[in-house]
Design an enzyme around this catalytic site. Structure first.
Site, PDB file in Angstrom:
ATOM      1  N   LYS A 190       4.126  44.513   2.222  1.00 40.82           N
ATOM      2  CA  LYS A 190       3.058  44.396   1.225  1.00 40.82           C
ATOM      3  C   LYS A 190       2.850  42.915   0.879  1.00 40.82           C
ATOM      4  O   LYS A 190       3.264  42.428  -0.169  1.00 40.82           O
ATOM      5  CB  LYS A 190       3.399  45.223  -0.021  1.00 40.82           C
ATOM      6  CG  LYS A 190       3.145  46.719   0.212  1.00 40.82           C
ATOM      7  CD  LYS A 190       3.388  47.556  -0.998  1.00 40.82           C
ATOM      8  CE  LYS A 190       2.224  47.592  -1.937  1.00 40.82           C
ATOM      9  NZ  LYS A 190       1.138  48.483  -1.500  1.00 40.82           N
TER      10      LYS A 190
HETATM   11  N1  PMP Z   1      -1.219  52.185   2.855  1.00 39.60           N
HETATM   12  C1  PMP Z   1      -1.535  51.052   2.214  1.00 39.60           C
HETATM   13  C2  PMP Z   1      -2.428  50.069   2.890  1.00 39.60           C
HETATM   14  C3  PMP Z   1      -1.038  50.796   0.928  1.00 39.60           C
HETATM   15  O1  PMP Z   1      -1.354  49.678   0.281  1.00 39.60           O
HETATM   16  C4  PMP Z   1      -0.218  51.762   0.318  1.00 39.60           C
HETATM   17  C5  PMP Z   1       0.322  51.526  -1.069  1.00 39.60           C
HETATM   18  N2  PMP Z   1       1.526  50.818  -1.012  1.00 39.60           N
HETATM   19  C6  PMP Z   1       0.101  52.925   1.036  1.00 39.60           C
HETATM   20  C7  PMP Z   1      -0.424  53.100   2.297  1.00 39.60           C
HETATM   21  C8  PMP Z   1       0.991  53.967   0.430  1.00 39.60           C
HETATM   22  O2  PMP Z   1       2.281  53.469   0.247  1.00 39.60           O
HETATM   23  P1  PMP Z   1       3.263  54.074  -0.842  1.00 39.60           P
HETATM   24  O3  PMP Z   1       3.271  55.554  -0.642  1.00 39.60           O
HETATM   25  O4  PMP Z   1       4.572  53.461  -0.534  1.00 39.60           O
HETATM   26  O5  PMP Z   1       2.737  53.690  -2.176  1.00 39.60           O
END
Ligand code: PMP
Length: 295
Positions: free
Chosen positions: A153
């Site tokens: 991220k």
């Molecule tokens: N894809 C993207 C591009 C994201 O930014 C997120 C959010 N973090 C997710 C998927 C989902 O990730 P998570 O379930 O860990 O929040």
């Protein structure tokens, strides 16, 4: 919405009022997007305030920092502990938590050796709401994993998500769906995608997506509940023949899709695996799901 008069944040080793945070205008994060963040939720559970998958989120933060050569001066355990203390200081149980690691003053294109940790939290409902989403396929692709660390991220990566969301919302849709560089379905701008076809769920494999912690939680729940999930690449044409579809993410939780472009998903949401999983996921985060073991 985010900052109230008495909001407390953790910033550079101290708990301080959010109004007292000073941002360095020379920070490499502002100029080049070299920063790392997380999106975490805590819930008011039957066992008190619980940060859902805190360890996994902070491990991902540390993984991203390492990949971008940004130092983090805290262990995962310390980060979890600081976050619980921060929630207490803000009197929050149900909250969205946003840790952010920014880099120091450095105009070179080498990762700065200096980093700063800020953790903010605020009360935030389901990010994409509760109603079924009208989704538009984006003209923008997800970033090629050969050009960035797609499963980290990194703040700068999110300009891609912003482009796609602007495009979808400006055209009257709720959210964007992005394809990968090979033309397969990848994910939403900030959530993962699952489709249901003939009682089986399909989701894109790891590789060209941000493989979410919610995606993994949903797959773990499916395993326990006997719902078949297959990780495989699929095309937009296949998506447009699916019975139903849903997105998963920490902020969005589990949310159903009404349509993609002109295609309306034919199966009634209330009769789908997605609908069941939306409730099972809620029970999981609230620690009220009846299972043999926590997942
Ligand atoms: N894809 C993207 C591009 C994201 O930014 C997120 C959010 N973090 C997710 C998927 C989902 O990730 P998570 O379930 O860990 O929040």
């Amino acid at each position: 919405m985010y900052k109230k008069e008495n909001s407390i944040v953790f910033h550079n080793g101290e708990f301080i009022n959010a109004n007292d945070v000073l941002i360095n205008p020379y920070s490499q994060s502002l100029h080049y997007g070299n920063g790392i963040f997380e999106g975490i939720r805590s819930y008011k559970t039957v066992n008190g305030a619980r940060i859902f998958k805190a360890q996994e989120h902070y491990e991902r933060l540390c993984y991203g920092a390492k990949a971008m050569h940004i130092p983090i001066n805290y262990s995962v355990e310390e980060l979890v502990d600081i976050t619980y203390r921060l929630l207490k200081k803000n009197n929050f149980e149900d909250a969205y938590i946003r840790p952010l690691v920014t880099t120091g003053a450095d105009m070179s294109l080498l990762s700065s050796k200096e980093s700063f940790l800020t953790i903010q939290c605020w009360e935030w409902g389901k990010y994409m709401g509760d109603k079924l989403l009208k989704v538009k396929t984006s003209q923008y692709q997800r970033p090629n994993p050969k050009s960035c660390i797609v499963d980290a991220k990194v703040t700068g990566h999110y300009t891609n998500s912003i482009l796609a969301t602007n495009e979808a919302k400006n055209a009257g849709y709720d959210e964007a769906l992005l394809l990968d560089m090979n033309g397969y379905v990848a994910e939403c701008s900030g959530a993962n995608v699952f489709i249901e076809k003939n009682d089986i769920l399909y989701t894109p494999p790891k590789g060209n997506i941000m493989p979410g912690i919610t995606r993994q939680t949903v797959m773990d729940i499916c395993k326990e509940e006997g719902i078949e999930v297959v990780e495989k690449y699929f095309t937009l044409d296949e998506l447009k023949k699916a019975d139903n579809a849903f997105f998963t993410g920490t902020a969005a939780e589990v949310v159903g899709l009404q349509s993609i472009d002109d295609y309306q998903f034919p199966k009634k949401w209330e009769t789908t695996h997605g609908y069941n999983l939306m409730h099972l996921y809620k029970n999981e985060v609230l620690e009220t799901r009846k299972t043999n073991a926590p997942i």
